[in-house]
Design a protein around this motif. Structure first.
Motif, PDB file in Angstrom:
ATOM      1  N   LEU A 228     -67.335 -16.949  11.894  1.00  0.00           N
ATOM      2  CA  LEU A 228     -67.092 -18.292  12.430  1.00  0.00           C
ATOM      3  C   LEU A 228     -68.373 -19.103  12.337  1.00  0.00           C
TER       4      LEU A 228
ATOM      5  N   ARG B 167     -62.576 -13.207  13.348  1.00  0.00           N
ATOM      6  CA  ARG B 167     -61.576 -14.068  13.979  1.00  0.00           C
ATOM      7  C   ARG B 167     -60.194 -13.413  14.017  1.00  0.00           C
TER       8      ARG B 167
ATOM      9  N   ASN C 165     -59.429 -22.775  13.733  1.00  0.00           N
ATOM     10  CA  ASN C 165     -60.220 -21.640  13.253  1.00  0.00           C
ATOM     11  C   ASN C 165     -59.604 -20.272  13.554  1.00  0.00           C
TER      12      ASN C 165
END
Length: 300
Positions: A262, A185, A211
């Motif tokens: 994720l 990420r 996120n």
């Protein structure tokens, strides 16, 4: 005006040409049967039967009338059956709104499921973003939405029907696509980003900012439709975070890639309806989906 009971009495006598046998079939005695026929003839205004001690015959008017009487009785019976089917959610119309993303993933399988389970109903479909769906549910211009609510709401009946991952969409020659190491990420930082609109696509926007560390200056565009986001990626305007079902959108030079850090299947697609709904088909549909889910791990 004559009644359906009178028509049924007349048709039964016309079929048997015998009052005794007709009365037996109708589970009644002959005197009330004769009175029903007399009332019918009075309402029609002409004799329909000729009867004496030896036989019963149809008059010319009766022979004509019996054909229409059968049609009326059949229509009344069909109306009764159709009303019962409608009340059971097996016949009628349902209006379904879907988001662009759900149109790429769950819409087709769900419509096939509905037609297989409730083949006699008519389905209308409309594309709307989630906020428009909720407004349409409130205004009762749709019956069901295929979308996403971040939080539960007692005003709505909600059932999860599909899960998928959030992935990166980028040009095939983008550094994040060419790197040998796993995609994380944090690697998104510093690249021009095309994200979902915080107003028209709130669910996807919230997942993104929850996120990923998204810098305001990093956002190149915010849109509500995944197709437009992929198009901008293909045109070199940045990278995008999109549902995995975006793989069904064909744009040359664009590739999708999963993030290693994720949560998988983070995107939950739901079927949403007002609670309670006035449309029996809605109740029947939720029953069928619940039954299907309890019998397998199937999602659409």
């Amino acid at each position: 005006m004559y009644t359906l009971d009178q028509l049924q009495c007349f048709v039964t006598v016309a079929e048997h040409l015998h009052f005794g046998r007709a009365a037996e079939e109708l589970n009644m005695t002959q005197p009330p049967l004769s009175r029903q026929i007399q009332k019918l003839e009075k309402d029609v205004g002409t004799p329909l039967l000729l009867r004496n001690n030896r036989k019963v015959e149809l008059t010319p008017a009766g022979a004509t009338f019996v054909l229409q009487a059968r049609t009326i009785l059949n229509s009344a019976e069909n109306a009764r059956k159709l009303a019962q089917l409608s009340a059971a959610g097996l016949r009628g119309q349902i209006r379904i709104a879907y988001t662009a993303a759900s149109g790429l993933s769950v819409l087709g399988p769900l419509l096939r499921f509905i037609k297989n389970k409730i083949p006699a109903i008519q389905i209308e479909v409309f594309e709307m973003v989630t906020q428009e769906q909720l407004e349409a549910l409130e205004n009762e211009t749709i019956d069901v939405a295929i979308g996403r609510l971040a939080d539960s709401d007692d005003d709505y009946r909600i059932e999860e029907i599909h899960h998928e991952s959030l992935v990166l969409a980028a040009p095939v020659d983008h550094p994040l696509m060419l790197q040998d190491k796993p995609l994380l990420r944090e690697h998104v930082g510093g690249h021009p980003l095309i994200i979902y609109s915080p107003t028209k696509a709130r669910y996807f926007y919230d997942i993104t900012v929850r996120n990923f560390q998204v810098n305001h200056h990093q956002v190149a565009y915010s849109l509500s439709q995944v197709g437009a986001m992929i198009a901008l990626v293909a045109s070199g305007h940045g990278i995008a975070l999109v549902p995995e079902s975006a793989q069904h959108i064909s744009f040359p030079g664009v590739r999708l890639r999963h993030f290693e850090d994720l949560e998988k299947e983070i995107i939950k697609t739901q079927i949403i309806a007002k609670h309670p709904s006035d449309n029996p088909i809605v109740h029947r549909l939720f029953e069928l989906i619940s039954e299907d889910a309890s019998q397998s791990d199937h999602t659409f």
